[in-house]
Scaffold this active site. Structure first.
Site, short mmCIF file in Angstrom:
data_model
loop_
_atom_site.label_atom_id
_atom_site.label_comp_id
_atom_site.label_asym_id
_atom_site.label_seq_id
_atom_site.Cartn_x
_atom_site.Cartn_y
_atom_site.Cartn_z
N LYS A 89 0.84 -1.20 0.00
CA LYS A 89 0.00 0.00 0.00
C LYS A 89 0.87 1.25 0.00
O LYS A 89 2.03 1.22 0.43
CB LYS A 89 -0.93 0.01 1.21
CG LYS A 89 -0.21 0.05 2.55
CD LYS A 89 -1.19 -0.04 3.70
CE LYS A 89 -0.52 -0.07 5.06
NZ LYS A 89 0.26 1.12 5.38
N GLN A 121 -2.31 3.83 13.83
CA GLN A 121 -2.16 4.45 12.52
C GLN A 121 -2.68 3.47 11.46
O GLN A 121 -3.86 3.45 11.16
CB GLN A 121 -0.70 4.84 12.28
CG GLN A 121 -0.48 5.71 11.08
CD GLN A 121 0.95 6.23 10.99
OE1 GLN A 121 1.84 5.81 11.74
NE2 GLN A 121 1.19 7.13 10.06
N CYS A 122 -1.83 2.66 10.88
CA CYS A 122 -2.25 1.79 9.79
C CYS A 122 -3.21 0.69 10.24
O CYS A 122 -4.16 0.36 9.52
CB CYS A 122 -1.03 1.20 9.11
SG CYS A 122 0.01 2.49 8.36
N CYS A 123 -2.99 0.13 11.43
CA CYS A 123 -3.87 -0.94 11.91
C CYS A 123 -5.27 -0.40 12.22
O CYS A 123 -6.28 -0.95 11.77
CB CYS A 123 -3.27 -1.63 13.13
SG CYS A 123 -1.71 -2.47 12.81
N THR A 126 -7.08 0.82 9.00
CA THR A 126 -7.54 -0.34 8.23
C THR A 126 -8.78 -0.96 8.87
O THR A 126 -9.74 -1.31 8.17
CB THR A 126 -6.41 -1.38 8.10
OG1 THR A 126 -5.34 -0.81 7.34
CG2 THR A 126 -6.90 -2.65 7.43
#
Length: 196
Positions: A89, A121-123, A126
């Site tokens: 990503k 953040q990303c976790c 998502t």
């Protein structure tokens, strides 16, 4: 074992790039993150769940997330197998800049188990997007990690463990995800009847 369930384990950004930020990685809130992810991966495979590996890239930046650095790869302790989903990503969440949603849909996936780096953040992002897309989401907090945020203009400093607890409250309390632990998830997978 081929995937036989409607569940996928999403391993978000468990990549060498983060360890190359040595000072940041030294302050990680959960040094056991890769051990816990490895447990989740092993049990997901044994149960016939899909395992999806997500890495983050920032092409052309010259930093540790630039694919040219050689660090945009899953850490050596964890090894994707042939046939498992692998996407890279360029956005914070795992869906917007990849075909992950289409790959999951093609496998009949309806439930996602989220782990990886960074918790808030990303976790977390998502997990929020996954909920909006209609997936049932489980968030395995102790199979995530993050590092502290220093104070900046208009915002306060937060320790890594505070960020992890905040993410649990936001995702669980606002019903984006069910919050769970590695031990609980492994136990649940071990006692789940195998699909025919």
């Amino acid at each position: 074992m081929s995937p036989t369930s409607d569940t996928a384990l999403l391993v978000i950004d468990a990549q060498e790039s983060f360890r190359q930020r040595r000072d940041d990685w030294a302050a990680t809130a959960n040094p056991q993150v890769f051990d816990n992810i490895a447990l989740l991966v092993g049990h997901a495979r044994a149960a016939g769940d899909t395992v999806a590996w997500v890495t983050h890239a920032e092409p052309g930046t010259g930093g540790v997330f630039d694919p040219e650095s050689g660090f945009v790869r899953v850490v050596a302790e964890l090894e994707p197998r042939p046939g498992e989903i692998q996407v890279t990503k360029t956005t914070v969440n795992a869906f917007t800049s990849t075909n992950l949603q289409a790959q999951l849909a093609a496998r009949g996936i309806r439930r996602l188990v989220v782990c990886g780096i960074r918790t808030e953040q990303c976790c977390e992002t998502t997990a929020r997007i996954a909920g909006d897309l209609g997936f049932a989401v489980e968030f395995v907090t102790d199979a995530t990690t993050t590092s502290p945020i220093p104070a900046g203009p208009g915002y306060a400093a937060l320790a890594g463990d505070e960020l992890m607890r905040r993410t649990e409250s936001v995702l669980g309390g606002r019903e984006f995800a069910t919050i769970t632990s590695t031990a609980r998830r492994v136990r649940d997978v071990a006692t789940r009847p195998l699909s025919a």
